[in-house]
Design a protein around this motif. Structure first.
Motif, PDB file in Angstrom:
ATOM      1  N   ILE A  95      19.551  30.821  67.187  1.00 38.27           N
ATOM      2  CA  ILE A  95      20.054  31.118  65.839  1.00 38.27           C
ATOM      3  C   ILE A  95      19.453  30.140  64.829  1.00 38.27           C
ATOM      4  CG2 ILE A  95      22.113  31.160  64.387  1.00 38.27           C
ATOM      5  CD1 ILE A  95      23.671  32.111  66.862  1.00 38.27           C
ATOM      6  N   SER A 151      15.687  31.009  64.264  1.00 32.07           N
ATOM      7  CA  SER A 151      15.527  32.236  63.483  1.00 32.07           C
ATOM      8  C   SER A 151      15.801  31.983  62.010  1.00 32.07           C
ATOM      9  CB  SER A 151      16.478  33.321  64.019  1.00 32.07           C
ATOM     10  OG  SER A 151      16.215  33.618  65.364  1.00 32.07           O
ATOM     11  N   CYS A 152      16.891  31.281  61.724  1.00 28.66           N
ATOM     12  CA  CYS A 152      17.228  30.979  60.326  1.00 28.66           C
ATOM     13  C   CYS A 152      16.200  30.037  59.696  1.00 28.66           C
ATOM     14  CB  CYS A 152      18.615  30.359  60.251  1.00 28.66           C
ATOM     15  SG  CYS A 152      19.955  31.476  60.739  1.00 28.66           S
TER      16      CYS A 152
END
Length: 405
Positions: A229, A232-233
């Motif tokens: 996560i 990806s961010c």
């Protein structure tokens, strides 16, 4: 560790024959990637005169294989001998590059670029599996730092060497040279001795079911999920402004020469950052990623604020900031790969890595468009400010999740 000589270091890593040979094989493999990129751009834009529409399709042809093909090829990578995959994928990349030299139609070239990307989507997870299999856990941070440094060196030198070659050769001749480089990478990969991976006790399912086991590992491991996560961010935030650096430089009154130096500074910062990150990534990887995001985001936001407020920025300061931003990026990428190699079972690491790549690349695809919308509405610095603030918030939230009792 009983002595300094036994402490984790790049010297200790390169003292291992399999790790040394794998790194050596990565040099021509990564250089051929960036030389190919430079030659394809030169052929499409300068020789064939194509415009933004084809360039957008080229970007998709370069990116989509990792989203739509990589997770499925990773099933084969996980079940095949790693060295065999390294050899065959380098051979396949070389043959695809060789085919570039004989193409005279744009859409045929784009199809071959997509095909080469599909082959590369098997090579990259195989290399991660090879690092895991040939490197002691205490040295995996160093191994990922070294391989990222090789990639960054290729990113800096590859286009530069490509530009020199294109000054005397046609793009087709550069493709022939690249095919030879892939052949060299294939021969070097054949010398890498990779230990046999343990055989999984789990029964084999259908191909689609097997491909989904990479996703299952992210559900099993909280650390893997947090790292994915985060990455990806982070990449979404980077690509909000990555394509706008030239416009930011122009806004500060800098010319094309300074822009060229800024790209080199960012690459050099990434090279130094990768080597330093390799030393610290193994100990506290998520903490390292969080702090790097906060520092990088703050630096980016300050640069954007200076542009928005009309404050003058000297060339040296601009280049220093770009180098710092490039180095901070490496402090997020190297720990992520170290976490994957630590948490993923050896019989599933290719699927775990390919699944992560698919999610990260998928999240990146919309970022340049969103960044361009922000820039067109509120000015180029606003896109940098949005990306910087997002990185700071990402670092704070991730750090809080790690420190939570």
């Amino acid at each position: 560790m009983t002595s300094d000589a036994a402490a984790p270091s790049y010297k200790a890593l390169l003292g291992l024959k399999p790790a040394r040979r794998l790194a050596l094989a990565s040099v021509p493999a990564d250089f051929s990637d960036w030389l190919d990129y430079a030659a394809v751009i030169a052929l499409v834009v300068f020789a064939w005169g194509e415009g933004p529409y084809v360039m957008a399709l080229l970007a998709l042809a370069l990116s989509l294989p990792y989203v739509v093909v990589g997770p499925f090829l990773a099933v084969i990578v996980d079940h095949a001998p790693i060295r065999t995959v390294l050899v065959i994928s380098n051979l396949g990349r070389g043959l695809a590059t060789l085919a570039f030299a004989f193409v005279d139609q744009t859409f045929v070239l784009l199809a071959l670029v997509f095909l080469r990307g599909c082959i590369d989507s098997a090579f990259t997870p195989a290399r991660q599996a090879a690092i895991q299999a040939t490197t002691p856990e205490a040295l995996r941070g160093h191994a990922n730092g070294l391989h990222q440094a090789i990639n960054q060196t290729s990113k800096i030198a590859g286009p530069a060497i490509g530009g020199l070659l294109l000054a005397v050769w046609q793009p087709q001749q550069v493709f022939l040279f690249n095919a030879v480089l892939s052949g060299v990478a294939m021969l070097l990969a054949a010398t890498v001795i990779v230990p046999t991976r343990p055989v999984s006790d789990a029964p084999k399912g259908k191909f689609l079911t097997e491909s989904l086991k990479g996703i299952a590992e992210f559900r099993r491991s909280t650390k893997l999920l947090i790292a994915l996560i985060f990455s990806s961010c982070a990449y979404f935030a980077f690509f909000l402004y990555d394509a706008l650096i030239a416009l930011l430089a122009d806004g500060f009154g800098f010319d094309a020469t300074v822009f060229g130096f800024s790209i080199a500074a960012s690459g050099f910062g990434g090279l130094i950052g990768a080597l330093v990150a390799g030393r610290v990534a193994e100990r506290r990887p998520i903490l390292t990623m969080s702090l790097a995001a906060m520092v990088s985001g703050t630096t980016t936001a300050l640069l954007a604020s200076a542009a928005l407020l009309g404050w003058p920025v000297q060339v040296a300061a601009f280049l220093l900031v770009l180098g710092f931003m490039g180095g901070a990026t490496a402090f997020m990428l190297v720990p992520y790969r170290t976490i994957v190699q630590r948490e993923a079972p050896p019989d599933r690491i290719a699927r775990v890595f390919a699944t992560g790549e698919a999610v990260i690349v998928g999240s990146m695809l919309s970022a340049p468009l969103i960044g361009s919308v922000i820039a067109s509405q509120w000015g180029t610095p606003a896109a940098f400010l949005a990306g910087g603030v997002m990185l700071v918030l990402l670092g704070v939230v991730t750090l809080a999740s790690v420190l939570r009792p």
